[in-house]
Design an enzyme around this catalytic site. Sequence first.
Site, mmCIF file in Angstrom:
data_model
loop_
_atom_site.group_PDB
_atom_site.id
_atom_site.type_symbol
_atom_site.label_atom_id
_atom_site.label_comp_id
_atom_site.label_asym_id
_atom_site.label_seq_id
_atom_site.Cartn_x
_atom_site.Cartn_y
_atom_site.Cartn_z
ATOM 1 N N ASP A 29 1.279 6.648 0.471
ATOM 2 C CA ASP A 29 0.566 5.579 -0.252
ATOM 3 C C ASP A 29 0.942 5.604 -1.733
ATOM 4 O O ASP A 29 0.989 6.664 -2.357
ATOM 5 C CB ASP A 29 -0.947 5.790 -0.156
ATOM 6 C CG ASP A 29 -1.534 5.187 1.104
ATOM 7 O OD1 ASP A 29 -0.836 5.191 2.144
ATOM 8 O OD2 ASP A 29 -2.694 4.719 1.054
ATOM 9 N N GLU A 67 -4.002 -9.324 5.083
ATOM 10 C CA GLU A 67 -4.179 -8.558 6.309
ATOM 11 C C GLU A 67 -5.187 -7.463 5.992
ATOM 12 O O GLU A 67 -4.841 -6.421 5.427
ATOM 13 C CB GLU A 67 -2.879 -7.915 6.795
ATOM 14 C CG GLU A 67 -3.066 -7.344 8.196
ATOM 15 C CD GLU A 67 -2.564 -5.918 8.435
ATOM 16 O OE1 GLU A 67 -2.584 -5.486 9.579
ATOM 17 O OE2 GLU A 67 -2.163 -5.244 7.471
ATOM 18 N N TYR A 80 -6.612 -0.701 1.372
ATOM 19 C CA TYR A 80 -6.479 0.742 1.148
ATOM 20 C C TYR A 80 -5.804 1.121 -0.171
ATOM 21 O O TYR A 80 -5.339 2.252 -0.319
ATOM 22 C CB TYR A 80 -5.669 1.357 2.301
ATOM 23 C CG TYR A 80 -6.062 0.812 3.649
ATOM 24 C CD1 TYR A 80 -7.289 1.149 4.215
ATOM 25 C CD2 TYR A 80 -5.224 -0.060 4.355
ATOM 26 C CE1 TYR A 80 -7.671 0.637 5.444
ATOM 27 C CE2 TYR A 80 -5.596 -0.571 5.590
ATOM 28 C CZ TYR A 80 -6.816 -0.232 6.127
ATOM 29 O OH TYR A 80 -7.181 -0.740 7.341
ATOM 30 N N ASN A 122 0.818 -1.215 0.000
ATOM 31 C CA ASN A 122 0.000 0.000 0.000
ATOM 32 C C ASN A 122 0.854 1.268 0.000
ATOM 33 O O ASN A 122 0.466 2.279 -0.546
ATOM 34 C CB ASN A 122 -0.909 -0.005 1.226
ATOM 35 C CG ASN A 122 -1.724 1.262 1.343
ATOM 36 O OD1 ASN A 122 -2.578 1.546 0.506
ATOM 37 N ND2 ASN A 122 -1.444 2.059 2.362
ATOM 38 N N HIS A 123 2.031 1.162 0.666
ATOM 39 C CA HIS A 123 2.848 2.363 0.841
ATOM 40 C C HIS A 123 4.329 1.999 0.840
ATOM 41 O O HIS A 123 4.683 0.844 1.018
ATOM 42 C CB HIS A 123 2.497 3.045 2.161
ATOM 43 C CG HIS A 123 2.394 2.067 3.295
ATOM 44 N ND1 HIS A 123 1.192 1.566 3.730
ATOM 45 C CD2 HIS A 123 3.329 1.461 4.065
ATOM 46 C CE1 HIS A 123 1.398 0.705 4.729
ATOM 47 N NE2 HIS A 123 2.684 0.620 4.948
ATOM 48 N N HIS A 164 2.254 -8.874 16.157
ATOM 49 C CA HIS A 164 3.200 -7.788 16.420
ATOM 50 C C HIS A 164 2.530 -6.439 16.645
ATOM 51 O O HIS A 164 3.176 -5.484 17.034
ATOM 52 C CB HIS A 164 4.167 -7.690 15.239
ATOM 53 C CG HIS A 164 3.443 -7.322 13.967
ATOM 54 N ND1 HIS A 164 2.484 -8.139 13.390
ATOM 55 C CD2 HIS A 164 3.498 -6.213 13.187
ATOM 56 C CE1 HIS A 164 2.012 -7.548 12.308
ATOM 57 N NE2 HIS A 164 2.608 -6.385 12.165
ATOM 58 N N ASP A 165 1.250 -6.343 16.323
ATOM 59 C CA ASP A 165 0.532 -5.079 16.481
ATOM 60 C C ASP A 165 -0.213 -5.055 17.807
ATOM 61 O O ASP A 165 -0.228 -6.030 18.543
ATOM 62 C CB ASP A 165 -0.458 -4.894 15.323
ATOM 63 C CG ASP A 165 0.252 -4.531 14.024
ATOM 64 O OD1 ASP A 165 1.284 -3.832 14.083
ATOM 65 O OD2 ASP A 165 -0.231 -4.951 12.955
ATOM 66 N N ASP A 222 0.136 -6.771 3.247
ATOM 67 C CA ASP A 222 -0.066 -5.849 4.350
ATOM 68 C C ASP A 222 -1.086 -4.778 3.954
ATOM 69 O O ASP A 222 -1.068 -4.285 2.831
ATOM 70 C CB ASP A 222 1.302 -5.205 4.645
ATOM 71 C CG ASP A 222 1.265 -4.198 5.758
ATOM 72 O OD1 ASP A 222 1.205 -4.625 6.917
ATOM 73 O OD2 ASP A 222 1.302 -2.984 5.467
HETATM 74 C C1 GLC Z 1 0.059 -3.305 9.022
HETATM 75 C C2 GLC Z 1 1.118 -3.864 9.937
HETATM 76 C C3 GLC Z 1 1.546 -2.803 10.908
HETATM 77 C C4 GLC Z 1 2.046 -1.593 10.149
HETATM 78 C C5 GLC Z 1 0.978 -1.100 9.169
HETATM 79 C C6 GLC Z 1 1.528 -0.072 8.247
HETATM 80 O O1 GLC Z 1 -1.116 -3.027 9.703
HETATM 81 O O2 GLC Z 1 0.650 -5.013 10.573
HETATM 82 O O3 GLC Z 1 2.533 -3.284 11.782
HETATM 83 O O4 GLC Z 1 2.378 -0.564 11.031
HETATM 84 O O5 GLC Z 1 0.521 -2.154 8.364
HETATM 85 O O6 GLC Z 1 2.446 -0.678 7.367
#
Ligand code: GLC
Length: 541
Positions: free
Chosen positions: A169, A241, A203, A101-102, A306-307, A199
């Site tokens: 983005d 995700e 978006y 996305n970015h 991890h989040d 990831d």
């Molecule tokens: C996803 C990842 C997260 C990251 C975000 C932006 O949600 O799991 O850790 O900060 O994307 O890349």
Amino acid sequence: MSDWYKDAIIYQLHVRAFRDSDGSGTGDFRGMLEKLDYIQELGVNCLWLMPFYPSPLKDDGYDISDYCAVHPDYGTLGDFQEFLNEAHRRGMRVITELVLNHTSDQHPWFRDSRQSPESSCRDWYVWSTTHNRYRQARVIFLDTEVSNWTWDPAADAYYWHRFFSHQPDLNYDNPSVQEAILDVARFWLDRGVDGLRLDAVPYLFEREGTSCENLPETHAFVRRLRRFMDERYGDRMLLAEANQRPEDLCAYFGEGDEFHAAFHFTLMPRMFMAIRREDRQPIVDAVIQTPQAPSTCQWVIFLRNHDELTLEMVTEEERAYMQAEYAREPRMRLHLGIRRRLAPLLDNSRRRIEVLNSLLLSLPGTPSIYYGDEIGMGDNFYLGDRLGVRTPMQWNSDRNAGFSSANRQQLFLPVVVDPEFHYEAVNVEAQQRNPASLLNWMRRVIGIRQRFPVLGRGAVEFLEPANLKVLAYLRTDPETTILCVVNLSRYAQPCELDLRRFSGRKPVELFGNTMFPPIGELPYFLTLGPHSFYWFRLSGP
Ligand code: GLC
């Protein structure tokens, strides 16, 4: 194409935090190689690596500045290849991240883009002269960002970003961007990775008057990527995700022509809710309300990652409940979630940790285990952002928990020294020595899960015992029936199960291979100790 991902047990880890082989204070691929024995003995068969690409590391690597290389702190492309080959040799699959996305604002594409309106990459990002466009798109990183637009003096324009302002983005309306991302996928698939975690997939596109999430254009790009992958590579997997409600999430399976697998974001908080409320309903509702995925697709379920423990997809009331119960201190919260690891969330209660892991390994879906949670690692929410759940893996009671031989001050993050979770007590070596440790229990339960593919693939059916503190469900396929019974309460509970249709069959408890009394016409009576569970195989008549 085989659907191996349905039999996978995923272990999520960060190269940076796992094992430092050269005393630099940062984990690396050679360190991971050293620890493959450990991972294999745990019994998992699939590794998910967080981003290990060159990056200024302002979002721990999710801010990529070069898609097709390895961050020099973690080793070389050769080291990665060696690690991948060795994992494959041991029968393990490897999933890597495609952060599509970015990019980082340090990526050469963005550096070029911001130079001038004539730059060749100008249109690779989303620029605007006003910050009034796409106003219906929510801000995701609520604690750090006030807008999805940031002014760039160099470009003399605003750029669009759904996450940190240093993560512009990409503009998917530009065909060159789509091509470039396909090239990135090709690069890693050619090296042999078995799956890509996409990831932040909802978006990719922006359209006025919408939330800019889950747009038809985004689905079209996912289908394109999937076709590309299917045509050139067999046996690979795309994992979504997409932190969205089940209906929107399920749409990412398409008609079996988009993702193979997707994280289940609504079941996760409900498992925590159920054990706190001592009530099975949140889990039953979450599973029953999950739309049926196409037969080739699979949910990936998880307790922690991890989040932060995200509470974006629950009601306001549920969120308030979760925060009150699980994040009494404001510091424990981040955005709309809770930045804590599994063991501290569960007050370090071994029974509760076992119960939640039993759900993870027996509810429908492929389980994903977060590194360190198998030994009950603690966290450190005094570190910024989500870093408190990404501290070095605790191998032994030596300096730096055996993670690294570096000067303590040189570590990329300090090891956990909280009195309750101190690495001198909570570490792999100590738990390997103790037959009753959480680590050894995890190995056993993972081993049982591996013996019964029905737990990954079978149908689920909930029973309705009158006692609401007891969750009971069947996992079935034509050959096997497994009965799972869980006491969500901190006190002992009785329950009566209507098992008449299995009359004559004998439940065999899977941990001890213990035969229970045969099922008859009367309600089947069981008592359960505080926070405990049974897994039974219903043996033939
Ligand atoms: C996803 C990842 C997260 C990251 C975000 C932006 O949600 O799991 O850790 O900060 O994307 O890349």
